[in-house]
Scaffold this active site. Structure first.
Site, PDB file in Angstrom:
ATOM      1  N   PHE A 286       0.869  -1.192   0.000  1.00 16.90           N
ATOM      2  CA  PHE A 286       0.000   0.000   0.000  1.00 16.90           C
ATOM      3  C   PHE A 286       0.904   1.240   0.000  1.00 16.90           C
ATOM      4  O   PHE A 286       1.864   1.306   0.764  1.00 16.90           O
ATOM      5  CB  PHE A 286      -0.877  -0.005   1.258  1.00 16.90           C
ATOM      6  CG  PHE A 286      -2.169   0.730   1.099  1.00 16.90           C
ATOM      7  CD1 PHE A 286      -3.353   0.053   0.883  1.00 16.90           C
ATOM      8  CD2 PHE A 286      -2.195   2.114   1.172  1.00 16.90           C
ATOM      9  CE1 PHE A 286      -4.555   0.736   0.740  1.00 16.90           C
ATOM     10  CE2 PHE A 286      -3.388   2.800   1.027  1.00 16.90           C
ATOM     11  CZ  PHE A 286      -4.580   2.121   0.811  1.00 16.90           C
TER      12      PHE A 286
ATOM     13  N   PHE B 259      10.190  -0.554  13.743  1.00 13.53           N
ATOM     14  CA  PHE B 259       8.973   0.074  13.211  1.00 13.53           C
ATOM     15  C   PHE B 259       9.341   1.183  12.228  1.00 13.53           C
ATOM     16  O   PHE B 259       9.476   2.349  12.603  1.00 13.53           O
ATOM     17  CB  PHE B 259       8.140   0.617  14.371  1.00 13.53           C
ATOM     18  CG  PHE B 259       6.758   1.039  13.965  1.00 13.53           C
ATOM     19  CD1 PHE B 259       5.846   0.114  13.484  1.00 13.53           C
ATOM     20  CD2 PHE B 259       6.358   2.354  14.060  1.00 13.53           C
ATOM     21  CE1 PHE B 259       4.563   0.492  13.102  1.00 13.53           C
ATOM     22  CE2 PHE B 259       5.078   2.752  13.693  1.00 13.53           C
ATOM     23  CZ  PHE B 259       4.182   1.818  13.208  1.00 13.53           C
TER      24      PHE B 259
ATOM     25  N   HIS C  45      -9.729   4.971   8.358  1.00 11.31           N
ATOM     26  CA  HIS C  45      -9.298   4.054   9.419  1.00 11.31           C
ATOM     27  C   HIS C  45      -7.782   4.131   9.672  1.00 11.31           C
ATOM     28  O   HIS C  45      -7.161   3.179  10.111  1.00 11.31           O
ATOM     29  CB  HIS C  45      -9.783   2.622   9.180  1.00 11.31           C
ATOM     30  CG  HIS C  45      -9.325   1.953   7.939  1.00 11.31           C
ATOM     31  ND1 HIS C  45      -9.876   2.164   6.707  1.00 11.31           N
ATOM     32  CD2 HIS C  45      -8.367   1.032   7.751  1.00 11.31           C
ATOM     33  CE1 HIS C  45      -9.284   1.401   5.812  1.00 11.31           C
ATOM     34  NE2 HIS C  45      -8.351   0.715   6.415  1.00 11.31           N
TER      35      HIS C  45
END
Ligand code: INI
Length: 160
Positions: free
Chosen positions: A20, A111, A86
């Site tokens: 994405f 991360f 979201h």
């Protein structure tokens, strides 16, 4: 940090990348792999896998971390608030999922998921128009491998 200072203990580094916003994440991946190469890590010791979106990163990180095959897992993604109602769910679950895996397995789960309000902010963090957080994530992985090794071996010394 040169890789000769980092012992992978015969393991590999896994990079999990979200597809994405792949214009951004491809650039994060280049930053991460460039950093590892610049630090002396051999390409053969780096494995890259793609997942549909950042929400899917933790399950792959968990499977990898439990396998015992990896010295670190680097997670790369781009969650952009302007594009999703979201945002908070995707970004929050990706972050807490990665942290859960790290705490559960004791492995560095890094991360490197951008969480930005706009695409411009993401571009500015992905090496396209500014610094590259993928590079920073790889640097953090190398440092954490070394730090956890030092803690496991209880080596005396002062780290900076
Ligand atoms: N995934 C991202 O990595 N970044 C996003 O900005 C994003 N948006 O905008 O929704 C996104 N959604 C997909 C999500 O990660 C899952 O792949 C999907 O919900 C299927 O579980």
């Amino acid at each position: 940090m040169r890789a000769e200072n980092v012992n992978l203990n015969q393991k590999k580094i896994l990079i999990v990348v979200a597809r994405f916003n792949d214009m951004i994440t491809r650039s994060l991946l280049v930053g991460a792999t460039d950093c590892l190469r610049d630090s002396g890590v051999h390409d053969a010791d780096v494995q890259v896998v793609w997942v549909p979106g950042s929400f899917e990163i933790p399950v792959v990180a968990a499977k990898a971390a439990r396998s015992g095959k990896y010295a670190a897992v680097i997670c790369l993604g781009a969650v952009i608030r302007g594009e999703t109602p979201h945002f908070d769910f995707v970004a929050g679950q990706a972050a807490s999922g990665c942290m859960s895996v790290a705490l559960e397995t004791g492995l560095p789960v890094i991360f490197g998921v951008l969480t930005t309000d706009t695409i411009e902010q993401a571009l500015a963090r992905s090496g396209i128009k500014g610094g590259n957080k993928g590079r920073d994530a790889a640097q953090a992985a190398l440092e954490m491998i070394k730090t956890l090794d030092a803690v496991a071996g209880a080596q005396a010394g002062v780290s900076k």
